[in-house]
Design a protein around this motif. Sequence first.
Motif, short mmCIF file in Angstrom:
data_model
loop_
_atom_site.label_atom_id
_atom_site.label_comp_id
_atom_site.label_asym_id
_atom_site.label_seq_id
_atom_site.Cartn_x
_atom_site.Cartn_y
_atom_site.Cartn_z
N TYR A 158 10.83 4.12 6.38
CA TYR A 158 9.45 3.65 6.31
C TYR A 158 9.39 2.13 6.44
O TYR A 158 8.54 1.60 7.16
N GLU A 190 7.95 -0.35 9.82
CA GLU A 190 7.06 -1.51 9.75
C GLU A 190 7.73 -2.77 10.29
O GLU A 190 7.10 -3.57 10.97
N ASN A 204 3.13 -4.82 4.96
CA ASN A 204 3.29 -3.38 4.74
C ASN A 204 4.72 -3.05 4.34
O ASN A 204 4.96 -2.24 3.43
N LEU A 233 6.09 -1.31 0.75
CA LEU A 233 6.97 -0.13 0.74
C LEU A 233 8.32 -0.42 0.09
O LEU A 233 8.85 0.42 -0.63
N THR A 277 1.24 -7.63 -1.62
CA THR A 277 1.58 -7.72 -0.21
C THR A 277 2.61 -8.80 0.12
O THR A 277 3.11 -8.84 1.23
N ILE A 317 -2.36 0.43 -3.63
CA ILE A 317 -1.49 0.89 -2.55
C ILE A 317 -2.21 2.03 -1.84
O ILE A 317 -2.77 2.92 -2.49
N SER A 318 -2.17 2.03 -0.52
CA SER A 318 -2.82 3.10 0.24
C SER A 318 -2.21 4.45 -0.14
O SER A 318 -1.06 4.52 -0.59
N ASP A 371 -1.19 6.83 1.80
CA ASP A 371 0.00 7.12 2.60
C ASP A 371 1.23 6.42 2.04
O ASP A 371 2.29 7.03 1.90
N TYR A 372 1.09 5.14 1.74
CA TYR A 372 2.24 4.39 1.23
C TYR A 372 2.65 4.87 -0.16
O TYR A 372 3.83 4.93 -0.47
N SER A 373 1.67 5.20 -0.98
CA SER A 373 1.99 5.77 -2.30
C SER A 373 2.79 7.05 -2.15
O SER A 373 3.75 7.29 -2.90
N PHE A 405 4.74 7.87 0.47
CA PHE A 405 6.09 7.53 0.96
C PHE A 405 6.97 7.06 -0.20
O PHE A 405 8.13 7.46 -0.32
N ILE A 406 6.40 6.21 -1.05
CA ILE A 406 7.15 5.66 -2.19
C ILE A 406 7.49 6.78 -3.17
O ILE A 406 8.63 6.87 -3.64
#
Length: 123
Positions: free
Chosen positions: A12, A16, A38, A42, A94, A107-108, A110-112, A114-115
């Motif tokens: 991920y 980026e 981004n 991540l 950021t 955190i968006s 999607d990123y939440s 992924f994490i």
Amino acid sequence: MFSQFTRNIKPYVNAELDLAHLANKNGKFMEAFEHLENAHVLGQESTYFHVKVHILMFCWAFKQNDLRELFGQIFRIAGAATKTAFGLIPSGNTGGANVSPFKAMPISADYSDFIARAKSDVQ
């Protein structure tokens, strides 16, 4: 050598970083920095990626002749290198000099995800 989280989050973060490199190559410098931000969100729980992204932000600032960002990144590189392993990071930050290095940020979704996925594979 690397933690399981670092290995799990790597694809991920690298996606980026690849986008940042491509944007830089195409002269889209602000877009490149957004991808670095981004990558920071991540990877900031990994000392390796946290420091790496701040170094890349420092390099970006140097190339852009952005002294505020350049000096802000020196402080952040030191903090990332010494504080990340202890969990002393503001979630979602950021990483740019335009925000406090101590400020937690949302955190968006999607990123939440992924994490969370990278963390769940650790256990």
